[in-house]
Design a protein around this motif. Structure first.
Motif, PDB file in Angstrom:
ATOM      1  N   ALA A  76       0.794  -1.381   0.103  1.00 37.40           N
ATOM      2  CA  ALA A  76      -0.138  -0.185  -0.018  1.00 37.40           C
ATOM      3  C   ALA A  76       0.950   1.241  -0.084  1.00 37.40           C
ATOM      4  O   ALA A  76       0.681   2.166  -0.535  1.00 37.40           O
TER       5      ALA A  76
ATOM      6  N   ALA B  26       0.854   3.857  -3.030  1.00 35.24           N
ATOM      7  CA  ALA B  26       0.513   5.396  -2.779  1.00 35.24           C
ATOM      8  C   ALA B  26       1.576   6.194  -3.053  1.00 35.24           C
ATOM      9  O   ALA B  26       1.264   7.259  -3.704  1.00 35.24           O
TER      10      ALA B  26
ATOM     11  N   GLY C 224       1.687   6.389  -7.013  1.00 31.55           N
ATOM     12  CA  GLY C 224       0.384   7.244  -7.148  1.00 31.55           C
ATOM     13  C   GLY C 224       0.498   8.737  -7.188  1.00 31.55           C
ATOM     14  O   GLY C 224      -0.043   9.460  -7.939  1.00 31.55           O
ATOM     15  N   VAL C 225       1.137   9.226  -5.909  1.00 33.89           N
ATOM     16  CA  VAL C 225       1.065  10.440  -5.868  1.00 33.89           C
ATOM     17  C   VAL C 225       2.321  11.030  -6.925  1.00 33.89           C
ATOM     18  O   VAL C 225       1.961  12.267  -7.308  1.00 33.89           O
TER      19      VAL C 225
ATOM     20  N   VAL D 136      -2.974  -0.022  -6.342  1.00 33.29           N
ATOM     21  CA  VAL D 136      -2.967   1.149  -5.231  1.00 33.29           C
ATOM     22  C   VAL D 136      -2.582   2.443  -6.074  1.00 33.29           C
ATOM     23  O   VAL D 136      -3.191   3.653  -5.863  1.00 33.29           O
ATOM     24  N   GLN D 137      -1.458   2.309  -6.853  1.00 32.68           N
ATOM     25  CA  GLN D 137      -0.982   3.540  -7.233  1.00 32.68           C
ATOM     26  C   GLN D 137      -1.976   4.201  -8.700  1.00 32.68           C
ATOM     27  O   GLN D 137      -2.398   5.377  -8.443  1.00 32.68           O
TER      28      GLN D 137
ATOM     29  N   THR E 260      -4.828   5.570  -6.245  1.00 35.66           N
ATOM     30  CA  THR E 260      -4.533   6.830  -5.473  1.00 35.66           C
ATOM     31  C   THR E 260      -4.331   8.005  -6.595  1.00 35.66           C
ATOM     32  O   THR E 260      -4.681   9.116  -5.989  1.00 35.66           O
ATOM     33  N   CYS E 261      -3.897   7.808  -7.737  1.00 33.22           N
ATOM     34  CA  CYS E 261      -3.955   8.856  -8.829  1.00 33.22           C
ATOM     35  C   CYS E 261      -5.442   9.305  -9.072  1.00 33.22           C
ATOM     36  O   CYS E 261      -5.624  10.517  -9.103  1.00 33.22           O
ATOM     37  N   SER E 262      -6.408   8.486  -9.073  1.00 28.43           N
ATOM     38  CA  SER E 262      -7.692   8.845  -9.384  1.00 28.43           C
ATOM     39  C   SER E 262      -8.247   9.615  -8.266  1.00 28.43           C
ATOM     40  O   SER E 262      -9.012  10.493  -8.716  1.00 28.43           O
ATOM     41  N   VAL E 263      -8.168   9.270  -7.004  1.00 31.78           N
ATOM     42  CA  VAL E 263      -8.609   9.607  -6.060  1.00 31.78           C
ATOM     43  C   VAL E 263      -8.323  11.185  -5.664  1.00 31.78           C
ATOM     44  O   VAL E 263      -8.912  12.253  -5.905  1.00 31.78           O
ATOM     45  N   LEU E 264      -6.754  11.576  -6.031  1.00 32.24           N
ATOM     46  CA  LEU E 264      -6.293  12.936  -5.974  1.00 32.24           C
ATOM     47  C   LEU E 264      -6.710  13.600  -7.028  1.00 32.24           C
ATOM     48  O   LEU E 264      -6.996  14.760  -6.866  1.00 32.24           O
TER      49      LEU E 264
END
Length: 317
Positions: free
Chosen positions: A74, A78, A81-82, A190-191, A194-198
């Protein structure tokens, strides 16, 4: 294989390197699709939707390993993804006030950055031909951007684009750092999510708004989401075996393919851009070159192995 004199030899492309070349082809084709989608959607919303589709597809593909998710998986996902989001987000912000050619020129600065980051992080200096390949790739990207790209100001758009080179390089380095230490499938899921949520979080922050429904951005986000899933999973897998510098040089082929697809769509590439594309292709070939291993010979009556002096070596093709 090309003939190289002296102590240099060309190393055949591995299947991992061929896979990275293949995804740069897909990557290059996404630019035209994004350009069309931006007529119907804001960039942050589109990034969020695109990577949501990619993340959900990854969940389906890697569903069997998701139950074993660890904190290491995770955390690695993450972090990557950031980096992906910051690279996309800062570039997009910059494109609101700077030309695409200037953005391409400034973004190209990540190419010479990666070999030094690799040296610092992995404590291993890339070979001379890797540095030469990175230099050729950078010059090729500058030529692709065009003469007008070098007229760079110091506005917020230029600063944001310059800063974006750090997460772009960081993504490549982090993938190599975590390669072999975490599960490929879990990290990919996860990556992407993470990119989608951001991306969705950024929509109200940049005052973008939700676009009116259009099958154009829906279909494009679905197609590019599938492409992003394949691209990121392939990067995570291949960079277990390919150094960050070598991977970066291969990734510079992406704008070459973008130019080819653009030409098919009716755009015309100027001569200087074609020269840049040639240099980028040459950079991949140059970075393959390695020093030949020194021939060894046993001395009479001695079990030790000694190097032959250069003047006594026989060169073989």
């Amino acid at each position: 294989m090309m003939h190289l004199p002296g102590r240099l030899r060309s190393v055949p492309l591995s299947r991992q390197e061929l896979a990275l070349i293949a995804i740069t082809t897909v990557w290059g084709g996404t630019f035209l699709a994004v350009h069309i989608a931006m007529r119907h959607s804001g960039p942050m919303f589109f990034v969020g939707l695109r990577f949501l589709v990619a993340g959900l597809l990854a969940c389906v593909l890697f569903r069997r390993v998701l139950r074993g998710m660890t904190w290491a998986d995770a955390g690695a996902g993450a972090a990557i993804g950031v980096m992906i989001f910051l690279g996309y987000g800062l570039q997009t912000f910059g494109l609101q006030t700077v030309s695409s050619s200037t953005s391409a020129f400034l973004t190209a600065l990540y190419v010479p950055m990666v070999p030094f980051l690799q040296w610092a992080v992995f404590r291993k200096r890339p070979g001379a031909m890797m540095f030469a390949g990175a230099a050729l790739a950078f010059v090729g990207l500058v030529l692709l951007a065009g003469p007008s790209a070098v007229r760079v100001g110091v506005g917020p758009g230029e600063i944001a684009t310059l800063v974006s080179t750090v997460p772009i390089a960081g993504e490549i380095i982090l993938i190599s750092v975590f390669a072999g230490r975490v599960n490929l499938g879990r990290v990919t899921v996860v990556q992407l999510l993470t990119c989608s949520v951001l991306g969705f979080i950024a929509v109200p922050v940049v005052r973008e708004g939700i676009p009116a429904f259009s099958w154009v951005w829906v279909a494009t986000a679905a197609g590019l989401g599938a492409a992003s899933c394949v691209i990121q999973a392939t990067m995570n897998w291949a960079q277990k075996f390919v150094t960050p510098t070598r991977a970066t040089i291969i990734y510079t082929g992406e704008p070459v393919w973008a130019g080819i697809f653009g030409r098919i769509a009716g755009d015309r590439l100027p001569g200087v851009a074609i020269a840049g594309a040639v240099l980028i292709v040459a950079s991949v070939l140059v970075s393959e070159i390695r020093p030949r291993p020194r021939p060894r010979q046993r001395t009479p009556g001695d079990s030790r192995v000694v190097d032959l002096p250069p003047r006594d070596r026989t060169q073989h093709d």
